[in-house]
Write an enzyme that holds these catalytic residues in place. Structure first.
Site, PDB file in Angstrom:
ATOM      1  N   SER A 160       4.202  -5.915  -3.002  1.00 14.17           N
ATOM      2  CA  SER A 160       4.555  -4.368  -3.053  1.00 14.17           C
ATOM      3  C   SER A 160       5.278  -3.726  -1.909  1.00 14.17           C
ATOM      4  CB  SER A 160       3.045  -3.507  -3.365  1.00 14.17           C
ATOM      5  OG  SER A 160       3.556  -2.461  -3.684  1.00 14.17           O
ATOM      6  N   ALA A 161       4.693  -2.664  -1.181  1.00 21.12           N
ATOM      7  CA  ALA A 161       5.663  -2.309  -0.041  1.00 21.12           C
ATOM      8  C   ALA A 161       5.837  -3.490   1.035  1.00 21.12           C
ATOM      9  CB  ALA A 161       4.775  -1.068   0.439  1.00 21.12           C
ATOM     10  N   ASP A 214       3.512  -5.268 -13.743  1.00 21.66           N
ATOM     11  CA  ASP A 214       3.510  -4.454 -12.389  1.00 21.66           C
ATOM     12  C   ASP A 214       3.398  -3.141 -12.651  1.00 21.66           C
ATOM     13  OD1 ASP A 214       3.426  -5.662 -10.206  1.00 21.66           O
ATOM     14  OD2 ASP A 214       5.248  -6.733 -10.273  1.00 21.66           O
ATOM     15  N   HIS A 216      -0.161  -4.674 -11.092  1.00 21.25           N
ATOM     16  CA  HIS A 216       0.340  -4.768  -9.882  1.00 21.25           C
ATOM     17  C   HIS A 216      -0.957  -5.178  -8.718  1.00 21.25           C
ATOM     18  CE1 HIS A 216       3.282  -3.550  -6.802  1.00 21.25           C
ATOM     19  NE2 HIS A 216       2.456  -2.651  -6.261  1.00 21.25           N
ATOM     20  N   GLY A 241       0.812  -1.250  -0.154  1.00 16.29           N
ATOM     21  CA  GLY A 241      -0.062   0.066   0.115  1.00 16.29           C
ATOM     22  C   GLY A 241       0.865   1.321  -0.092  1.00 16.29           C
ATOM     23  N   ALA A 242       1.954   1.077  -0.650  1.00 13.93           N
ATOM     24  CA  ALA A 242       2.943   2.277  -0.721  1.00 13.93           C
ATOM     25  C   ALA A 242       3.527   2.886   0.552  1.00 13.93           C
ATOM     26  CB  ALA A 242       2.285   3.437  -1.604  1.00 13.93           C
TER      27      ALA A 242
END
Length: 561
Positions: free
Chosen positions: A214-215, A340, A456, A127-128
């Protein structure tokens, strides 16, 4: 059916229920907890679920997490706790709480016998570093990160947890005043809690696998590299994110700390004074002081991701690329989705998703300039020359749009993942290394063009078994893919080899070997002998990791006001 048959059925059912395998009340270091035990299907196995176990004390703003003091009696752990405080997607309000350091556990049981010594899989969400929660997105009480399907199908314990996000999790002055990495330290507290307590839930504390996307994938990577986790992590899986990604480490944290300070009215001429002021600022105000712009951007989106882990000289003691000796005994699976970068490309250049809209070579060059600011014109020219080699003279729009997606996929995810594979393999002692690409086409046909592959986060639904949990939303091929991914992932968690374990796999996944013809597995619903491939985008990876990196820097990364 006559009444004697009905009576016999009822007696059988009661006997089965009486002998149900369940943990009941479990002792933890903080006190007793009680979850929920349920049967999977009419005559299936059982599942114990514990939701909302505290693994640390309620947090204090911009301070390290602390141990939980414990509780009297038996804590009922049957409902998810609020996620950590974060902005809503519209970024006009907040959701969640500062009291958020809780974890959730799924324990598969047999029909009459409770499990012991199970492998443990600990999920870190993406979630960045801005958004997310241990339960994941929710649709009609169907949570994305519900661990039931993986736990049941792979016979592993699944753990998910919350960690702090945005300014509250990652704001740093770049010095001792506000060292940052509070969210990473939350993650470490959760991992250490699992190590100390999971045996009482039937887990093997010496066989803990981190996995994340991701994160979360970058977090998994950084946790394996941090000296604080020595001896805690046996294996790791990073999906679409590693600690070497250009967005995974904030190289100029003070710039973003000052931006927030200006927004909330704190002085900025002295970092100690700034830190003291921010710590007593209302956490909601702090959270909303950072706003991620997503329209009319001057530079590509990744330059605007302001809050991420930092090299603090302690938890992350050095540039991540220099820390791979710390993961020498960790078995590691790393991979990306084949498109992605599509999500990011769609924000940076919205025309790629509009069938009637055209893009020009100038549009593509400007995007490359935005990604290569630190190398200036020589870097942009070299990248443009490489990526446009596939263009014909007619400048086919689909080819050009796919080039934009390939470019962002490579720059944001793939190149760093390939570098991490090489460094892990080069530093490995007992640790094994596996590489993959996930290439199942996106299931967003009414939104995306038909040529879009795996975007992504498209992989998460299959890892968490959604085609089984919500079968009406999927086709048989999706269940075939989900079964294969759960088998590879949980076998790997059990043995360190995705091919060996409780579950049968479609084809042997060949380990990564550190050269230009390195093996990787192409994962989609049709996994066969041709899915074992070699040399993933070698010319592009070599360009970014060798040619581009050796160009002289002409400026630091762009700073946006």
């Amino acid at each position: 059916m006559d009444r004697w048959a009905v009576l016999g059925f009822a007696v059988l059912f009661c006997l089965e229920a009486a002998g149900a395998a369940k943990l009941g009340i479990v002792s933890t270091e903080g006190g007793f907890v009680e979850g929920v035990n349920k049967r999977l299907g009419l005559f299936g196995d059982y599942m114990d679920t514990f939701k909302g176990i505290p693994f640390a004390a309620p947090t204090k703003t911009l301070e390290d997490p602390q141990p939980h003091p414990g509780w009297p009696g038996t804590l009922q752990t049957k409902e998810y706790k609020p996620r950590c405080m974060q902005s809503t997607l519209t970024q006009t309000d907040i959701r969640g709480s500062e009291d958020c350091l809780y974890l959730n556990i799924w324990v598969p049981q047999g029909k009459r016998q409770v499990s012991t010594n199970l492998p443990v899989m600990v999920w870190i969400y993406g979630g960045a570093f801005i958004w997310g929660g241990g339960q994941g997105a929710n649709f009609l009480n169907n949570y994305l990160y519900d661990g039931e399907e993986i736990a049941n199908r792979g016979k592993v314990i699944v753990v998910t947890f919350n960690y702090r996000l945005g300014p509250l999790g990652f704001l740093s002055t770049g010095d001792g005043a506000l060292p940052g990495n509070y969210g990473l330290k939350d993650q470490h507290m959760a991992i250490a809690w699992v190590k100390r307590n999971i045996k009482n839930f039937g887990g093997d504390p010496n066989n803990i696998t981190l996995f994340g996307e991701s994160a979360g994938g970058a977090s998994v990577s950084l946790q394996t590299l941090s000296p604080y986790n020595k001896g805690l992590i046996k294996r790791a899986i990073s999906q679409s994110g590693v600690g070497l990604c250009p967005w995974a480490i904030q190289k100029d944290p003070l710039f973003w700390a000052i931006k927030v300070a200006h927004k909330v009215g704190c002085p900025t001429d002295n970092t100690t004074v700034l830190a003291n002021c921010l710590r007593v600022t209302d956490p909601k105000t702090l959270t909303l002081a950072y706003h991620l712009e997503v329209t009319n951007l001057r530079y590509p989106l990744i330059h605007y991701l302001g809050f991420a882990p930092v090299v603090d000289g302690d938890f992350i003691p050095d540039d991540p690329k220099n820390l791979f000796a710390n993961a020498a005994d960790v078995d590691y699976v790393l991979g990306v989705n084949d498109m992605d970068g599509h999500f990011f490309a769609g924000i940076d250049m919205p025309s790629i998703n509009r069938p009637l809209a055209s893009i020009t070579p100038q549009n593509v060059y400007r995007l490359i300039q935005g990604l290569t600011v630190e190398k200036g014109t020589p870097g942009a020219d070299a990248a443009y020359a490489l990526y446009t080699q596939v263009w014909s003279n007619t400048e086919d729009q689909e080819v050009m749009k796919r080039t934009v997606v390939d470019l962002e996929t490579d720059y944001i995810f793939l190149v760093a993942t390939q570098q991490a594979l090489q460094l892990h393999q080069a530093n490995a002692k007992s640790g094994k290394t596996y590489s993959y690409v996930f290439s199942e086409p996106s299931r967003m046909p009414f939104i995306y063009p038909a040529w879009v592959g795996a975007d992504h986060a498209d992989d998460i639904q299959y890892v968490f078994g959604k085609p089984f949990a919500t079968p009406l939303g999927y086709k048989p091929r999706h269940r075939k893919l989900s079964k294969a991914m759960i088998a590879y992932w949980t076998n790997f968690a059990r043995t360190g080899d995705p091919n060996q374990g409780e579950s049968e796999v479609p084809i042997a996944w060949v380990p990564y070997n550190n050269n230009d013809s390195a093996f990787y597995l192409d994962i989609n619903h049709d996994i066969n002998y041709d899915s074992v491939k070699q040399g993933l985008r070698v010319p592009y990876v070599n360009f970014w990791n060798v040619v581009y990196r050796n160009l002289p820097d002409v400026r630091t990364a762009a700073k946006r006001e």
